[in-house]
Design a protein around this motif. Structure first.
Motif, PDB file in Angstrom:
ATOM      1  N   ALA A  74       7.006   4.119  -9.552  1.00 18.21           N
ATOM      2  CA  ALA A  74       7.577   3.011 -10.323  1.00 18.21           C
ATOM      3  C   ALA A  74       7.556   1.721  -9.521  1.00 18.21           C
ATOM      4  O   ALA A  74       7.272   0.648 -10.059  1.00 18.21           O
ATOM      5  CB  ALA A  74       9.003   3.345 -10.754  1.00 18.21           C
ATOM      6  N   ARG A  75       7.862   1.806  -8.232  1.00 18.52           N
ATOM      7  CA  ARG A  75       7.905   0.601  -7.414  1.00 18.52           C
ATOM      8  C   ARG A  75       6.513   0.067  -7.123  1.00 18.52           C
ATOM      9  O   ARG A  75       6.281  -1.147  -7.154  1.00 18.52           O
ATOM     10  CB  ARG A  75       8.622   0.883  -6.097  1.00 18.52           C
ATOM     11  CG  ARG A  75       8.678  -0.315  -5.168  1.00 18.52           C
ATOM     12  CD  ARG A  75       9.417  -0.022  -3.875  1.00 18.52           C
ATOM     13  NE  ARG A  75      10.835   0.181  -4.105  1.00 18.52           N
ATOM     14  CZ  ARG A  75      11.443   1.355  -4.028  1.00 18.52           C
ATOM     15  NH1 ARG A  75      10.742   2.435  -3.723  1.00 18.52           N
ATOM     16  NH2 ARG A  75      12.736   1.467  -4.232  1.00 18.52           N
ATOM     17  N   LEU A  76       5.574   0.937  -6.831  1.00 14.83           N
ATOM     18  CA  LEU A  76       4.248   0.483  -6.422  1.00 14.83           C
ATOM     19  C   LEU A  76       3.342   0.166  -7.593  1.00 14.83           C
ATOM     20  O   LEU A  76       2.541  -0.762  -7.537  1.00 14.83           O
ATOM     21  CB  LEU A  76       3.585   1.547  -5.534  1.00 14.83           C
ATOM     22  CG  LEU A  76       4.263   1.837  -4.210  1.00 14.83           C
ATOM     23  CD1 LEU A  76       3.485   2.892  -3.440  1.00 14.83           C
ATOM     24  CD2 LEU A  76       4.394   0.567  -3.389  1.00 14.83           C
ATOM     25  N   GLY A  77       3.416   0.954  -8.669  1.00 17.11           N
ATOM     26  CA  GLY A  77       2.562   0.705  -9.821  1.00 17.11           C
ATOM     27  C   GLY A  77       1.101   0.676  -9.451  1.00 17.11           C
ATOM     28  O   GLY A  77       0.583   1.571  -8.780  1.00 17.11           O
ATOM     29  N   THR A  78       0.400  -0.383  -9.851  1.00 17.17           N
ATOM     30  CA  THR A  78      -1.033  -0.488  -9.570  1.00 17.17           C
ATOM     31  C   THR A  78      -1.330  -0.794  -8.108  1.00 17.17           C
ATOM     32  O   THR A  78      -2.492  -0.760  -7.705  1.00 17.17           O
ATOM     33  CB  THR A  78      -1.662  -1.582 -10.448  1.00 17.17           C
ATOM     34  OG1 THR A  78      -0.911  -2.796 -10.276  1.00 17.17           O
ATOM     35  CG2 THR A  78      -1.646  -1.195 -11.910  1.00 17.17           C
ATOM     36  N   ALA A  79      -0.301  -1.093  -7.307  1.00 17.39           N
ATOM     37  CA  ALA A  79      -0.522  -1.362  -5.885  1.00 17.39           C
ATOM     38  C   ALA A  79      -0.475  -0.088  -5.049  1.00 17.39           C
ATOM     39  O   ALA A  79      -0.596  -0.158  -3.833  1.00 17.39           O
ATOM     40  CB  ALA A  79       0.521  -2.353  -5.368  1.00 17.39           C
ATOM     41  N   ALA A  80      -0.315   1.071  -5.679  1.00 23.19           N
ATOM     42  CA  ALA A  80      -0.159   2.318  -4.924  1.00 23.19           C
ATOM     43  C   ALA A  80      -1.367   2.610  -4.051  1.00 23.19           C
ATOM     44  O   ALA A  80      -1.233   3.120  -2.940  1.00 23.19           O
ATOM     45  CB  ALA A  80       0.085   3.476  -5.892  1.00 23.19           C
ATOM     46  N   HIS A  81      -2.563   2.257  -4.534  1.00 22.91           N
ATOM     47  CA  HIS A  81      -3.765   2.591  -3.763  1.00 22.91           C
ATOM     48  C   HIS A  81      -3.902   1.722  -2.514  1.00 22.91           C
ATOM     49  O   HIS A  81      -4.695   2.020  -1.629  1.00 22.91           O
ATOM     50  CB  HIS A  81      -5.004   2.421  -4.636  1.00 22.91           C
ATOM     51  CG  HIS A  81      -5.220   1.021  -5.124  1.00 22.91           C
ATOM     52  ND1 HIS A  81      -4.561   0.524  -6.229  1.00 22.91           N
ATOM     53  CD2 HIS A  81      -5.989  -0.002  -4.643  1.00 22.91           C
ATOM     54  CE1 HIS A  81      -4.933  -0.730  -6.420  1.00 22.91           C
ATOM     55  NE2 HIS A  81      -5.788  -1.073  -5.471  1.00 22.91           N
TER      56      HIS A  81
END
Length: 374
Positions: A162-169
């Motif tokens: 939830a916190r990272l969203g599309t920035a997880a990678h």
């Protein structure tokens, strides 16, 4: 002029356009009720749910209630979402809920980063079970609170995503070491000590407890990932002046662990024995050094006296006092022994998110989400 009734709290009767909806963030709010569908308690409950998601997971989840829209609710919701930029600009973890009273329609629009968690199917099913039954009875606030509570529960079950969203990678999460590191502050390996004492069974159990405790210390409570240790070059930013001075004089070694995905930071102090420093009476840091000057030596027939000086390297604390030296017993020569007190230091620090701001974070949506009618 179209915005004036909304800003004054009066219901907006015409079919409203996305540009006419006032942004709630400049006033620190999340809910815009242009239809006056909520009572004070329901409004407060929704504000608290949205603020909790923002504070704990950085998710932006505004709620808009209007009488009617100038286009179909889904198109209106997508346009409003992107006009406001709901969600973090890298994580795209926004959720916009729009209720259109005259069309008896609820729409929930998700940013790209929340689509894997709040799928179209999950949202549609949740709306049918948790929200629509309330709406059919005219309990609009209760339905919105039930829906946002279900969303809150679902997102908190996956806090990292939830916190990272599309920035997880983009985030490199450090793996847990294959073998646990020593506990900060421990001077003796507990497993080895128990082995020497012959308590093999007890030692294995204690070591297991130690591993669990050690892992819990180094696990981020929000993201549930391993927090690696910061290097010496960057850890000072997380230590106060007293802790930095303790490291400088060599009395306490501080280790700082930081979560790679959020603001959680933990510090642990490892006391160094025989450093020559004690806890300062004023600042309580282990940066005070004592020295003693003998003014009159004791003899076999009379006492002597000395001046003890305490100076703190951190807060400039300074104190002098006179102590009596006991008479010596013949034929023993006079001797002096210095004692010191030992203080154990343990510390922890967490950063808490401070909410507020003038607008949303700059997220975007491609039309994900779901809607329901009642």
């Amino acid at each position: 002029m179209l915005l004036l009734p909304a800003l004054l709290g009066a219901p907006v009767a015409h079919a409203i356009a996305p540009a006419e909806v006032p942004n709630p963030r400049p006033r620190g709010a999340w809910v815009v009720d242009l239809a006056e569908a909520l009572d004070a308690g329901e409004l407060q409950a929704l504000e608290q749910l949205a603020e909790g998601l923002h504070r704990d997971l950085s998710v932006e989840a505004p709620i808009v209630i209007v009488r009617d829209t100038d286009q179909v609710p889904k198109t209106f919701t997508t346009a409003l979402f992107n006009a406001w930029g709901v969600g973090d600009d890298r994580a795209n973890n926004g959720l916009l809920t729009v209720m259109v009273m005259d069309q008896r329609r609820i729409e929930m629009e998700t940013g790209y980063g929340l689509e894997p968690l709040l799928t179209d199917g999950w949202l549609g099913t949740m709306q049918g079970l948790e929200m629509v039954p309330h709406f059919k009875r005219g309990d609009y606030g209760a339905g919105l609170v039930a829906g946002m509570t279900a969303i809150d529960r679902e997102l908190r079950a996956h806090p990292l995503e939830a916190r990272l969203g599309t920035a997880a990678h983009d985030v490199q999460v450090a793996p847990w070491p294959e073998r646990p590191e020593p506990v900060a502050g421990a001077s003796v390996d507990p497993a080895a000590a128990l082995f020497v004492s012959g308590g093999l069974g007890l030692g294995a159990a204690a070591f297991g407890v130690f591993v669990v405790f050690r892992r819990r210390q180094r696990t981020c409570p929000d993201c549930a990932v391993y927090m690696p240790q910061l290097d010496e070059a960057t850890e000072d930013a997380h230590l106060d002046a007293g802790q930095q001075k303790e490291e400088e004089v060599g009395s306490v070694e501080w280790d700082v662990f930081a979560c790679p995905t959020c603001a959680e930071v933990r510090t642990f102090g490892r006391e160094r024995w025989f450093s020559g420093f004690d806890a300062c009476p004023r600042c309580r840091h282990k940066t005070a050094r004592s020295s003693r000057t003998v003014v009159q030596s004791p003899t076999t027939t009379s006492t002597g006296h000395a001046v003890v000086t305490v100076r703190c390297e951190q807060c400039s604390y300074h104190d002098k006092k006179t102590v009596i030296l006991a008479r010596v017993s013949p034929p023993s020569s006079s001797s002096s022994s210095g004692g010191g007190s030992s203080s154990s230091y343990s510390g922890g620090s967490s950063s808490s998110y401070s909410g507020g701001g003038s607008s949303f974070g700059g997220g975007s949506s491609g039309g994900g989400g779901a809607g329901s009618s009642w």
